[in-house]
Design an enzyme around this catalytic site. Structure first.
Site, PDB file in Angstrom:
ATOM      1  N   HIS A 268      29.129 -41.321 -11.363  1.00 33.18           N
ATOM      2  CA  HIS A 268      29.576 -41.399  -9.964  1.00 33.18           C
ATOM      3  C   HIS A 268      30.993 -40.840  -9.801  1.00 33.18           C
ATOM      4  O   HIS A 268      31.722 -41.241  -8.887  1.00 33.18           O
ATOM      5  CB  HIS A 268      29.533 -42.842  -9.444  1.00 33.18           C
ATOM      6  CG  HIS A 268      28.208 -43.500  -9.594  1.00 33.18           C
ATOM      7  ND1 HIS A 268      27.222 -43.436  -8.636  1.00 33.18           N
ATOM      8  CD2 HIS A 268      27.689 -44.241 -10.619  1.00 33.18           C
ATOM      9  CE1 HIS A 268      26.161 -44.120  -9.044  1.00 33.18           C
ATOM     10  NE2 HIS A 268      26.411 -44.598 -10.244  1.00 33.18           N
TER      11      HIS A 268
ATOM     12  N   SER B  22      45.449 -15.979  -8.899  1.00 37.09           N
ATOM     13  CA  SER B  22      45.958 -16.040  -7.532  1.00 37.09           C
ATOM     14  C   SER B  22      46.879 -14.869  -7.264  1.00 37.09           C
ATOM     15  O   SER B  22      47.599 -14.410  -8.155  1.00 37.09           O
ATOM     16  CB  SER B  22      46.713 -17.354  -7.310  1.00 37.09           C
ATOM     17  OG  SER B  22      47.378 -17.367  -6.067  1.00 37.09           O
TER      18      SER B  22
ATOM     19  N   THR C 171       0.817  -1.216   0.000  1.00 37.65           N
ATOM     20  CA  THR C 171       0.000   0.000   0.000  1.00 37.65           C
ATOM     21  C   THR C 171       0.850   1.265   0.000  1.00 37.65           C
ATOM     22  O   THR C 171       0.545   2.242  -0.698  1.00 37.65           O
ATOM     23  CB  THR C 171      -0.939   0.005   1.221  1.00 37.65           C
ATOM     24  OG1 THR C 171      -1.813  -1.120   1.132  1.00 37.65           O
ATOM     25  CG2 THR C 171      -1.749   1.287   1.289  1.00 37.65           C
TER      26      THR C 171
END
Length: 448
Positions: free
Chosen positions: A172, A302, A85
């Site tokens: 897997h 790095s 609102t």
């Protein structure tokens, strides 16, 4: 007007009582609210509910907002009333005050009121959910879906380009039988096709607008023709076929269409997480990992190890996916927590929904431009790993049986010898038979 701002008392009150965090109502939602106000002003004039001067002043004020002006006039926090609102009134006040400025400039001595005129035929309870749907549809169609299709198209191109590169498969995270790099990438291509279809399938429900339902869904205080006319006007303005929600009680009391649609965004995030993680694995190393893919070296990887290239685009992509999955939980909780005639978690829901669209759009675009486009196969590494794999023994299984094939694979593994040497040593297979039967090129398609 407050302190030379276009907003009024209700906005100022919200700033005082809901001074919470830094998350503001998204501009995409503000724009949708403005579009509703523009069309409503025209419809109310057409229905003889609003005079010409006021309607045109409101429309002119809206057009300024839609042109990108007055963005600073919408300062409210997401963490406000759950119906939205205060943001609806923020829009009403800004438009009324700006319309009054325009009227005074033209020496027209009438006043536009935020409730009586700008909000005529409306309630925050039907305006805000409608704005949510409009913002969702527009941003899905114009931002997210195009970048998904861009990435999917590039995956399709790569799958064709790499269709003859035979590599070892993995299930897997262990060696499996061969496939081509093109086949592997074709899976990513098809995942995105499915995601696009799933997302597009939710746009129909999002196209239903609650306007005309007013406070509780009955339509009290709205003209009987208002709902259909305002939806038609919005469809023309936004160039999308919206329709009036067939049951306004459902559209005010739930956020189901948004919840369901965001579920497909979570699905896209899940797919992108899998794709990005696959690329991280396939490019790992590059000397001491799988190292089958070379990813672009966009920046030093790095601060201590010179020459290191990290999968930073994959990392950024997966972090965005995590956030989208978290957003889905917030949206689900908000969607399930509405009571009786009104859901009062709407600002939370639309904030997270639009954030998910932005995150996925930007992340997928970056992922495409700075990672996928530049991916290259490392041919010698792929060939080396393929030839080392003991799972090529699967090709012998249909000739000498599963048990004997397993015995050969175990012998090769335990003694550190090649699969071919172990096969010949077993006495089950001659050298010629091994060369004829163990052929990766014949293992990448169904048996004839």
């Amino acid at each position: 007007m407050i302190c030379n701002r276009l907003w009024g008392d209700q906005t100022e009150s919200s700033l005082k009582f809901f001074n919470i965090s830094t998350e503001k109502m998204p501009w995409e939602l503000i724009k949708a609210l403005a579009q509703i106000k523009r069309v409503s002003a025209q419809v109310n004039y057409d229905l003889k509910l609003l005079d010409y001067e006021r309607s045109q002043a409101i429309i002119a004020a809206v057009d300024e907002i839609l042109s990108g002006n007055h963005k600073n006039e919408f300062p409210l926090s997401v963490w406000q009333t759950g119906s939205g609102t205060q943001s609806n009134m923020n829009m009403n006040e800004v438009l009324a005050n700006r319309a009054n400025e325009l009227l005074r400039k033209n020496q027209i001595n009438i006043v536009v009121h935020p409730n009586d005129h700008v909000n005529k035929s409306q309630s925050s309870n039907d305006v805000f959910p409608s704005a949510m749907h409009i913002a969702a549809v527009v941003n899905l169609k114009t931002k997210l879906i195009p970048v998904i299709k861009l990435l999917q198209k590039t995956f399709l191109k790569k799958s064709i380009e790499f269709r003859n590169i035979i590599k070892i498969g993995r299930t897997h995270l262990q060696d499996a039988i061969p496939l081509t790099l093109g086949q592997e990438i074709s899976g990513w291509d098809f995942m995105l096709k499915n995601n696009t279809n799933h997302i597009q399938s939710t746009i129909l429900d999002l196209s239903a607008l609650a306007l005309g339902g007013t406070a509780v869904g009955t339509g009290f205080s709205a003209h009987v023709e208002y709902a259909e006319r305002v939806v038609l006007g919005l469809s023309k303005l936004i160039h999308h076929s919206f329709f009036s929600a067939p049951n306004k009680f459902e559209s005010l009391s739930t956020c189901d269409a948004i919840v369901y649609s965001h579920g497909t965004l979570k699905g896209l995030a899940i797919s992108m997480m899998k794709i990005a993680n696959d690329i991280r694995l396939l490019s790992s190393g590059p000397q001491c990992g799988l190292g089958e893919l070379i990813i672009p070296a966009n920046e030093p990887g790095s601060s201590i190890m010179p020459g290191k290239v990290n999968p930073t685009q994959c990392e950024s992509m997966t972090m965005s996916c995590c956030q989208v999955m978290g957003n889905d939980l917030s949206i689900s909780l908000g969607g399930s927590s509405g009571q009786l005639q009104l859901n009062t978690y709407r600002p939370l829901i639309i904030y997270n929904f639009l954030q998910s669209i932005r995150l996925l759009t930007d992340s997928i675009k970056n992922f495409h431009d700075y990672c996928i486009v530049g991916i290259r196969p490392k041919f010698k590494r792929i060939e080396k790993l393929l030839n080392k794999s003991l799972m090529l023994v699967t090709a012998l299984s249909s000739h000498i049986g599963y048990d004997k094939s397993a015995q050969i694979a175990q012998t090769a593994y335990l003694n550190g010898i090649t699969l071919k040497a172990a096969s010949i040593q077993s006495g089950y297979v001659t050298e010629k038979q091994f060369d004829d039967w163990v052929c990766p090129e014949n293992m990448i398609y169904p048996d004839m």
